[in-house]
Design a protein around this motif. Structure first.
Motif, PDB file in Angstrom:
ATOM      1  N   ARG A 392       0.832  -1.199   0.000  1.00 24.82           N
ATOM      2  CA  ARG A 392       0.000   0.000   0.000  1.00 24.82           C
ATOM      3  C   ARG A 392       0.872   1.257   0.000  1.00 24.82           C
ATOM      4  O   ARG A 392       1.980   1.269   0.532  1.00 24.82           O
ATOM      5  CB  ARG A 392      -0.885   0.028   1.246  1.00 24.82           C
ATOM      6  N   PHE A 393       0.348   2.301  -0.610  1.00 29.02           N
ATOM      7  CA  PHE A 393       0.993   3.608  -0.518  1.00 29.02           C
ATOM      8  C   PHE A 393       0.976   4.076   0.938  1.00 29.02           C
ATOM      9  O   PHE A 393       0.082   3.724   1.703  1.00 29.02           O
ATOM     10  CB  PHE A 393       0.263   4.633  -1.366  1.00 29.02           C
ATOM     11  N   GLY A 394       1.959   4.868   1.273  1.00 29.51           N
ATOM     12  CA  GLY A 394       1.943   5.463   2.600  1.00 29.51           C
ATOM     13  C   GLY A 394       0.857   6.504   2.742  1.00 29.51           C
ATOM     14  O   GLY A 394       0.449   6.851   3.850  1.00 29.51           O
ATOM     15  N   GLY A 395       0.356   6.997   1.635  1.00 31.80           N
ATOM     16  CA  GLY A 395      -0.679   8.022   1.587  1.00 31.80           C
ATOM     17  C   GLY A 395      -0.670   8.586   0.186  1.00 31.80           C
ATOM     18  O   GLY A 395       0.154   8.215  -0.653  1.00 31.80           O
ATOM     19  N   PHE A 396      -1.595   9.479  -0.105  1.00 34.76           N
ATOM     20  CA  PHE A 396      -1.589  10.140  -1.416  1.00 34.76           C
ATOM     21  C   PHE A 396      -0.828  11.437  -1.240  1.00 34.76           C
ATOM     22  O   PHE A 396      -1.376  12.460  -0.831  1.00 34.76           O
ATOM     23  CB  PHE A 396      -3.014  10.383  -1.901  1.00 34.76           C
ATOM     24  N   THR A 397       0.462  11.390  -1.551  1.00 34.56           N
ATOM     25  CA  THR A 397       1.372  12.493  -1.240  1.00 34.56           C
ATOM     26  C   THR A 397       1.517  13.421  -2.427  1.00 34.56           C
ATOM     27  O   THR A 397       1.922  12.983  -3.517  1.00 34.56           O
ATOM     28  CB  THR A 397       2.757  11.949  -0.839  1.00 34.56           C
ATOM     29  N   LEU A 398       1.186  14.674  -2.224  1.00 39.21           N
ATOM     30  CA  LEU A 398       1.369  15.707  -3.234  1.00 39.21           C
ATOM     31  C   LEU A 398       2.415  16.693  -2.732  1.00 39.21           C
ATOM     32  O   LEU A 398       2.271  17.250  -1.636  1.00 39.21           O
ATOM     33  CB  LEU A 398       0.053  16.440  -3.521  1.00 39.21           C
ATOM     34  N   ARG A 399       3.457  16.878  -3.501  1.00 34.32           N
ATOM     35  CA  ARG A 399       4.483  17.863  -3.173  1.00 34.32           C
ATOM     36  C   ARG A 399       4.215  19.112  -4.010  1.00 34.32           C
ATOM     37  O   ARG A 399       4.565  19.153  -5.194  1.00 34.32           O
ATOM     38  CB  ARG A 399       5.872  17.310  -3.465  1.00 34.32           C
ATOM     39  N   PRO A 400       3.564  20.128  -3.445  1.00 33.38           N
ATOM     40  CA  PRO A 400       3.208  21.306  -4.251  1.00 33.38           C
ATOM     41  C   PRO A 400       4.398  21.941  -4.941  1.00 33.38           C
ATOM     42  O   PRO A 400       4.303  22.368  -6.103  1.00 33.38           O
ATOM     43  CB  PRO A 400       2.576  22.251  -3.216  1.00 33.38           C
ATOM     44  N   ALA A 401       5.536  22.028  -4.243  1.00 23.97           N
ATOM     45  CA  ALA A 401       6.705  22.657  -4.852  1.00 23.97           C
ATOM     46  C   ALA A 401       7.162  21.885  -6.092  1.00 23.97           C
ATOM     47  O   ALA A 401       7.501  22.476  -7.126  1.00 23.97           O
ATOM     48  CB  ALA A 401       7.839  22.736  -3.826  1.00 23.97           C
ATOM     49  N   GLU A 402       7.160  20.544  -6.010  1.00 22.79           N
ATOM     50  CA  GLU A 402       7.584  19.750  -7.152  1.00 22.79           C
ATOM     51  C   GLU A 402       6.586  19.844  -8.299  1.00 22.79           C
ATOM     52  O   GLU A 402       6.984  19.955  -9.466  1.00 22.79           O
ATOM     53  CB  GLU A 402       7.773  18.299  -6.723  1.00 22.79           C
ATOM     54  N   LEU A 403       5.287  19.806  -7.980  1.00 23.34           N
ATOM     55  CA  LEU A 403       4.278  19.902  -9.031  1.00 23.34           C
ATOM     56  C   LEU A 403       4.298  21.286  -9.680  1.00 23.34           C
ATOM     57  O   LEU A 403       4.149  21.403 -10.908  1.00 23.34           O
ATOM     58  CB  LEU A 403       2.897  19.600  -8.449  1.00 23.34           C
ATOM     59  N   LEU A 404       4.478  22.320  -8.870  1.00 20.86           N
ATOM     60  CA  LEU A 404       4.599  23.665  -9.451  1.00 20.86           C
ATOM     61  C   LEU A 404       5.847  23.763 -10.315  1.00 20.86           C
ATOM     62  O   LEU A 404       5.852  24.424 -11.358  1.00 20.86           O
ATOM     63  CB  LEU A 404       4.630  24.710  -8.337  1.00 20.86           C
ATOM     64  N   GLY A 405       6.913  23.105  -9.867  1.00 21.95           N
ATOM     65  CA  GLY A 405       8.137  23.115 -10.665  1.00 21.95           C
ATOM     66  C   GLY A 405       7.942  22.421 -12.001  1.00 21.95           C
ATOM     67  O   GLY A 405       8.443  22.892 -13.036  1.00 21.95           O
ATOM     68  N   ILE A 406       7.205  21.300 -11.997  1.00 19.18           N
ATOM     69  CA  ILE A 406       6.931  20.602 -13.255  1.00 19.18           C
ATOM     70  C   ILE A 406       6.107  21.490 -14.180  1.00 19.18           C
ATOM     71  O   ILE A 406       6.388  21.607 -15.382  1.00 19.18           O
ATOM     72  CB  ILE A 406       6.203  19.278 -12.968  1.00 19.18           C
ATOM     73  N   GLY A 407       5.064  22.136 -13.600  1.00 15.59           N
ATOM     74  CA  GLY A 407       4.253  23.022 -14.420  1.00 15.59           C
ATOM     75  C   GLY A 407       5.029  24.221 -14.928  1.00 15.59           C
ATOM     76  O   GLY A 407       4.923  24.601 -16.104  1.00 15.59           O
ATOM     77  N   ALA A 408       5.837  24.820 -14.045  1.00 14.80           N
ATOM     78  CA  ALA A 408       6.632  25.977 -14.464  1.00 14.80           C
ATOM     79  C   ALA A 408       7.636  25.595 -15.534  1.00 14.80           C
ATOM     80  O   ALA A 408       7.894  26.364 -16.477  1.00 14.80           O
ATOM     81  CB  ALA A 408       7.346  26.582 -13.250  1.00 14.80           C
ATOM     82  N   LEU A 409       8.206  24.419 -15.387  1.00 14.03           N
ATOM     83  CA  LEU A 409       9.166  23.967 -16.389  1.00 14.03           C
ATOM     84  C   LEU A 409       8.489  23.782 -17.738  1.00 14.03           C
ATOM     85  O   LEU A 409       9.076  24.075 -18.788  1.00 14.03           O
ATOM     86  CB  LEU A 409       9.803  22.654 -15.935  1.00 14.03           C
ATOM     87  N   ALA A 410       7.239  23.317 -17.716  1.00 20.78           N
ATOM     88  CA  ALA A 410       6.510  23.175 -18.970  1.00 20.78           C
ATOM     89  C   ALA A 410       6.273  24.528 -19.612  1.00 20.78           C
ATOM     90  O   ALA A 410       6.387  24.676 -20.836  1.00 20.78           O
ATOM     91  CB  ALA A 410       5.181  22.464 -18.715  1.00 20.78           C
ATOM     92  N   VAL A 411       5.958  25.542 -18.794  1.00 15.64           N
ATOM     93  CA  VAL A 411       5.743  26.880 -19.342  1.00 15.64           C
ATOM     94  C   VAL A 411       7.040  27.430 -19.923  1.00 15.64           C
ATOM     95  O   VAL A 411       7.076  27.986 -21.032  1.00 15.64           O
ATOM     96  CB  VAL A 411       5.188  27.819 -18.260  1.00 15.64           C
ATOM     97  N   VAL A 412       8.137  27.282 -19.173  1.00 15.29           N
ATOM     98  CA  VAL A 412       9.420  27.795 -19.637  1.00 15.29           C
ATOM     99  C   VAL A 412       9.854  27.096 -20.921  1.00 15.29           C
ATOM    100  O   VAL A 412      10.293  27.740 -21.881  1.00 15.29           O
ATOM    101  CB  VAL A 412      10.492  27.633 -18.533  1.00 15.29           C
ATOM    102  N   THR A 413       9.725  25.785 -20.929  1.00 13.35           N
ATOM    103  CA  THR A 413      10.111  25.075 -22.144  1.00 13.35           C
ATOM    104  C   THR A 413       9.178  25.399 -23.303  1.00 13.35           C
ATOM    105  O   THR A 413       9.588  25.364 -24.468  1.00 13.35           O
ATOM    106  CB  THR A 413      10.121  23.555 -21.894  1.00 13.35           C
TER     107      THR A 413
END
Length: 943
Positions: A392-413
């Motif tokens: 089992r997963f330890g929980g449904f873990t969302l890292r806002p900083a990492e997700l924002l970084g992925i989104g920001a990287l998509a915008v920059v690219t």
């Protein structure tokens, strides 16, 4: 003076309106950027959710308790342990206390330690006992892990995840794991019994063990089952003993490191929540001072992290490559609008701002849509991923900083990808933009030359990094540089593919020539598919190589599908009935009956030291003994000597445990034993048929014979005699069987034999129900049996590799579909020309399909070549890391048998074959189906 921010605001408004007006094109561009974002965000959420925090790890082991105390099994010997309690070793000091001496020929077991005596005063304890028992199922009997733990106790919260019903509340109730219910055919509300115990327990609930979902387990109230079961088995003549329980402990203020050290002096192993979450310094842990502590070993998760580092780097590269062709197509489709801007006084700066704003608008939308889709996709696939990985997963873990970084990287690219189309659009004349004329430019030589240099330099860096360092970032950087170089060479390579057109039929030849003629349109789409396929091939190659390494490390006890049934202490009683049951319950093929060599006055278990029990063991000649194992050896050897011993044939021994075990791994049988073991050696078969012993371990060969030491009574100090048997040496793999002695040879040497069991080959793998039915039949015979079925290696990727593989496959399919779709949209003018000259819809569909198929095929071919390089380089990094660890073990004197490190490199030809066939075929069929049979007539482009 006009503010630059105002001009950018206007540009963003124009880009937003243009994107909304051309919804179909905008959706394709958005999908092109969002596909990698979906994969990266889904992989990030999956990996983060599957990684347990130290708090979650402790809770799954000890629940809400402060510590778990258990007897280390060394009696009153003090121990040293790690702070996490996962490893321990004797401290080589004895705690004063009475000891029970053993009788002649016996080894006295150390007295057990009650862990509760080491708990602080006032501590609350809850017993937790784990054992194994034969439980009766709807199909027969199944060996099952049983547990006695009050699951409803607050201290046990977190160890078991209750899914249905409730925990057992009375001695006549039991709770079962979902895995046990699925395999046994029972359900909540059923009654379950143990073999040999006339007492029924009602199943009142179902639960899962979060870290091992596939474990078949039953949980009883403390004292409700194990004591009864052991007493019943002892009454039936078994020497079974009840296991010692461990204890969950609740202590005010937590179980500190000082408390752990005091418990260790009494031989008690402790898993403390406080110590695990806040471990002491290494200097305060005596265990790390031991020579074989393994403190500096390579982390076990390095393989997954190595793959993740490289694939993550390639994923970022794919974002850039997938976004570039998308905005290039969008800019070309908006040439007339950009020409109108220039005709109304706009300069190149404004045109560049409009195209870049298109990248900003659609890139931002793709980042939001892709991130949210990745999160939802992980949430929907979570049950399937958990079932596949068995945890089992330890929980449904969302890292806002990492997700924002992925989104920001998509915008920059997205902005970076729109930079080249913006620069190209700004250089076009207003007349060319308004008329839609394509300006032909001569291909430059600088880009291919730079690409060739980058390809060579990147490959050199990756090869050097894999051979000289253990830094995965060097390999990732070199691989990314090589892939960029290959992308830069794509236009030149596309032109090279055009030479194969002469051998193709009309439709694919026309599609290929069109792709070569419009390299500015084809090369970006090919590069997009190339990047996606390279990621898939890299992950698949690394995962297949890791799987092969695990497969090679697996030690099989018999060929796959072989069933071994032995009655080691029955002297042949019930063996014929057992063989008959096997034929009735199991789909068997051939049968090989085996016996054992015996001596003495009574039938005994192997290695029994009771009066009247004898022993027959093979003798290894002194000249064939590995020097570190030789009698009188000092045990101190230099690393050079240990390295030499690792390749010495005397020290390279097969440590496999045979499926049917007898003293000295010597079986008595005929040529049928060779058939069951999959040995195809005509000379060995002829020797057994002629009454000559076959020896598989040459370290026991003594001038053409095998010496057997015969001891009539192990409990007495009697002189043993030595028997010599002529042998035929065989180099075949015998799965741990040292020698096979024919009945005739044993009788000639004056040795007695007793039936031991049989080896059966199967026509197919027996089911759980068939195995349970066989176990029930054997239990009815009232004999003690050993049953083993060789399933072979059954490996599963870890959750990290699963997530990365799913991500890479998603990107491949999405990139191939969307990139070829954009190429088709850009070629709409050519399709209209075909319609204008009267070409039937079938021709338009065929040519359109082959146009997309050609793009996909070129991308798959180049991507396959680009993806193998990083995977091979990473495997070489793994090999270097393992070699460093082996050398470290040699320096510490712990690597006598470490000769070389096997880190195979396996190319998944099946996966590559499917990519080479399915991706181009799928792209061709999809494009053909989506192409309209009739196209609206439009203004013919002026070329």
């Amino acid at each position: 003076m006009t503010s630059p921010f105002r001009s950018w605001r206007v540009a963003v408004r124009i880009a937003r309106r243009d994107a909304w007006r051309a919804k179909g094109r905008s959706l394709m561009v958005l999908a092109m950027i969002a596909v990698p974002v979906v994969g990266v965000s889904a992989a990030d959420v999956t990996i983060r959710s599957s990684r347990l925090t130290p708090q979650q790890t402790v809770t799954r082991d000890i629940g809400a308790a402060d510590a778990r105390l258990e007897d280390a099994g060394l009696g009153r010997t003090a121990i040293f342990q790690t702070p996490q309690g996962d490893s321990y070793a004797p401290a080589r000091q004895q705690v004063p206390g009475p000891e029970k001496p053993g009788g002649p020929g016996e080894t006295a077991l150390p007295p057990g330690v009650d862990p509760r005596t080491t708990a602080p005063a006032g501590a609350r304890t809850v017993p937790d006992t784990v054992f194994y028992a034969d439980m009766i199922t709807t199909s027969g009997i199944m060996g099952t892990e049983v547990r006695e733990l009050d699951g409803a106790d607050p201290l046990a919260a977190g160890i078991m995840d209750l899914t249905r019903g409730r925990f057992a509340a009375s001695p006549d109730e039991v709770t079962a794991t979902n895995a046990f219910l699925a395999r046994s055919g029972l359900h909540v509300g059923s009654e379950v019994r143990a073999q040999g115990l006339d007492h029924a327990y009602r199943v009142v609930g179902a639960y899962d063990l979060p870290s091992t979902l596939g474990t078949a387990q039953l949980d009883f109230r403390p004292g409700a089952f194990i004591g009864r079961y052991v007493a019943a088995r002892k009454a039936a003549g078994s020497d079974m003993a009840a296991p010692a329980p461990s204890y969950l402990v609740a202590v005010d203020g937590g179980f500190t490191w000082d408390m752990v050290r005091r418990a260790n002096t009494a031989g008690v192993l402790v898993h403390s929540r406080t110590v695990t979450l806040d471990p002491p310094a290494d200097s305060q842990v005596p265990f790390y001072g031991l020579p074989d502590s393994g403190k500096s070993a390579v982390p076990q998760d390095r393989a997954a992290l190595t793959a993740g580092a490289t694939v993550a780097g390639m994923a970022l590269l794919e974002v850039c490559l997938l976004a570039g062709p998308a905005f290039a197509v969008g800019a070309r489709r908006s040439r007339r609008q950009l020409g109108l801007v220039g005709a109304n006084g706009g300069d190149r700066r404004h045109i560049r701002a409009i195209v870049l704003s298109g990248g900003l608008v659609i890139g931002g939308a793709a980042a939001v849509v892709g991130t949210l889709t990745g999160i939802v996709l992980t949430l929907l696939l979570r049950p399937a991923i958990e079932d596949y990985t068995g945890s089992r997963f330890g929980g449904f873990t969302l890292r806002p900083a990492e997700l924002l970084g992925i989104g920001a990287l998509a915008v920059v690219t997205g902005l970076l990808a729109a930079a080249v189309p913006a620069f190209t659009a700004s250089r076009q004349s207003v007349l060319a933009s308004l008329t839609g004329r394509r300006v032909a430019r001569k291909a430059g030589r600088l880009l291919p030359l730079a690409g060739l240099m980058a390809l060579c330099l990147g490959a050199l860096i990756a090869v050097y990094g894999s051979a000289r360092t253990t830094d995965t970032y060097v390999v990732a950087g070199g691989s990314a540089l090589a892939e960029l170089g290959l992308v830069a060479l794509t236009p030149l390579l596309v032109a090279g593919f055009g030479r194969f057109g002469r051998w193709l039929p009309f439709a694919p030849r026309l599609a290929l020539r069109d792709a070569v003629r419009h390299r500015g349109r084809t090369a970006p789409a090919v590069a997009a598919v190339l990047a996606a396929v390279a990621g898939t091939v890299a992950v698949a190659t690394y995962a297949a190589s890791q799987e092969q390494q695990n497969r090679d490390a697996y030690v099989a006890r018999a060929p796959r599908g072989v069933l071994a049934v032995a009655l080691p202490s029955e002297g042949g009683r019930g063996i014929e009935a057992m063989r008959q049951s096997v034929h009735q319950r199991i789909p068997v093929g051939r049968q090989a009956d085996v016996s054992r060599l015996v001596t003495g006055t009574r039938i005994c278990d192997p290695f029994s030291a009771q009066p009247g029990c004898g022993d027959v063991m093979p003798v290894q000649p002194d000249a064939n003994v590995c020097p570190p194992d030789a009698e009188g050896s000092s045990g101190t050897f230099t690393p050079a000597q240990l390295r030499a011993f690792a390749t010495d044939w005397r020290c390279v021994q097969d440590g496999t445990t045979p499926a049917i075990w007898a003293e000295g791994s010597v079986l008595v049988g005929g040529p049928q034993v060779l058939d069951a073991l999959g040995i195809h050696d005509p000379a060995a078969r002829e020797a057994l048929a002629g009454g000559t012993t076959v020896l598989f371990d040459r370290t026991y060969a003594d001038h053409g014979s095998l010496r057997l030491r015969v001891t009539p009574d192990m409990s007495k100090q009697e002189t043993s005699t030595v028997k010599k048997l002529p042998v035929r040496l065989s180099t075949a793999r015998a799965y741990g069987v040292r020698a096979v002695v024919p009945e005739r040879a044993a009788a000639s040497a004056g040795l007695r034999t007793l039936p031991l069991g049989s080896l059966f080959t199967t026509t197919r793998m027996p089911t759980d129900a068939e195995q349970q039915a066989l176990a029930q039949d054997i239990a009815k015979l009232g004999v003690r049996s050993d049953v083993y079925l060789e399933h072979g290696y059954t490996g599963r990727y870890g959750v990290v590799l699963v997530a990365l593989t799913l991500f890479a496959g998603l990107v491949t399919i999405g990139a191939a579909g969307v990139a070829t779709g954009l190429a088709q949209a850009d070629a709409e003018a050519d399709l209209r020309t075909l319609a204008a000259i009267g070409a039937p819809g079938r021709v338009r569909r065929t040519i359109s399909g082959f146009q997309c198929g050609v793009v996909a095929a070129m991308g798959v071919l180049l991507g396959t070549a680009a993806g193998i390089l990083p995977a091979v380089a990473l495997r070489h990094v793994d090999r270097q890391q393992q070699r460093d660890l082996a050398e470290q073990m040699l320096e510490q004197g712990r690597g006598a048998l470490v000769a070389h490190v096997e880190v195979p490199v396996v190319v998944p030809w099946a996966t590559i074959g499917m990519l080479l066939v399915l991706v181009p075929l799928g792209a061709t069929l999809l494009a053909a189906l989506l192409t309209r049979s009739h196209s609206r007539m439009g203004r013919r482009a002026l070329d």
